[in-house]
Design a protein around this motif. Structure first.
Motif, PDB file in Angstrom:
ATOM      1  N   GLY A 135      36.794  40.966  39.940  1.00  0.00           N
ATOM      2  CA  GLY A 135      37.993  41.206  40.165  1.00  0.00           C
ATOM      3  C   GLY A 135      37.872  42.541  40.384  1.00  0.00           C
ATOM      4  N   VAL A 147      39.226  39.014  32.402  1.00  0.00           N
ATOM      5  CA  VAL A 147      38.627  38.966  33.694  1.00  0.00           C
ATOM      6  C   VAL A 147      37.224  38.820  32.442  1.00  0.00           C
ATOM      7  N   TRP A 195      37.585  36.317  40.876  1.00  0.00           N
ATOM      8  CA  TRP A 195      39.037  36.661  40.525  1.00  0.00           C
ATOM      9  C   TRP A 195      39.611  37.230  41.336  1.00  0.00           C
TER      10      TRP A 195
END
Length: 254
Positions: A135, A147, A195
């Motif tokens: 992410g 996450v 992500w």
């Protein structure tokens, strides 16, 4: 008259990012052809939020619903979006802008990232595989924990050597450290899950780091125009509109 949906993305100098956001909103429109759906950006891309809200007002609407295309409640959700909304309502006192919740956390995001990983060729039965869920990273620790929680859930339902979160900036671990941690657990093959909603500088940085340290990893594309993400955008819109018309109306800012 139904309030338009104004989807607000971060924005990027990379033209692929805006193109991907537009593609996502095309999917949203295909699901709700009756709905006025508009795209806006906080920074680096056009049109900006204020300009889009001004256009909505100028078209005769008395209200709009802003849906932040943000994966967690980090700085942009807590500061930038409310500031843009407050400015629009200051400029147009009879115009109401209702702000939906951010996209994450939500199982539909987990599933979208999982589908992209499967499309990259990853099997949940690969016992020698280490997976990095990458992410952007945030100084807001709860956004990073979201996450990490997704990676933990994936670990629990697969045979992988491990699944860990990593971040491009502002948080640890970085991708190289995450790969080394998975290698220490016994992983001999690696994959990088995304992500991110759209491509750009940070996803490119993550891909480059992974290739440098993992030697031919499988790399998933961003969640982008996944149908589940489009459904989530519409769910956030519907929830915000319902709250706005309820006798117990919620505040318009996050």
């Amino acid at each position: 008259m139904t309030a338009p949906l104004v989807a607000v993305a971060h924005g990027s100098r990379d033209p692929r990012s805006a193109a991907t956001i537009h593609a996502l909103l095309d999917v949203v429109r295909s699901m709700r052809p009756d709905l006025d759906v508009r795209v806006a950006f906080l920074d680096l891309s056009a049109p900006r939020v204020g300009d889009v809200l001004s256009a909505v007002h100028g078209d005769g609407h008395s209200a709009a619903v802003v849906v932040p295309l943000l994966l967690g409640r980090a700085f942009h959700a807590r500061v930038d979006v409310p500031a843009a909304v407050a400015e629009a309502e200051r400029r147009y006192p009879r115009f109401r802008v209702h702000v939906a919740d951010v996209l994450g956390p939500d199982p539909r995001l987990d599933e979208a990232a999982w589908r992209r990983l499967a499309e990259a060729g990853v099997s949940p039965e690969d016992r020698r595989l280490g997976v990095v869920l990458a992410g952007a990273g945030s100084s807001h620790a709860p956004a990073n924990r979201l996450v990490a929680a997704v990676a933990e859930r994936w670990q629990g339902k697969t045979s992988w050597t491990g699944a860990v979160a990593a971040f491009a900036a502002a948080a640890e671990p970085a991708v190289p450290a995450a790969i080394e941690a998975l290698r220490a657990r016994g992983a001999r093959r690696f994959a990088v899950a995304s992500w991110f909603l759209a491509p750009g500088l940070l996803p490119d940085r993550i891909s480059a780091q992974a290739r440098q340290h993992a030697g031919g990893p499988l790399i998933a594309t961003p969640m982008a125009d996944d149908a589940g993400v489009a459904e989530l955008v519409l769910r956030r819109y519907a929830d915000a509109l319902a709250a706005a018309t309820s006798p117990l109306r919620l505040p318009t800012a996050l």
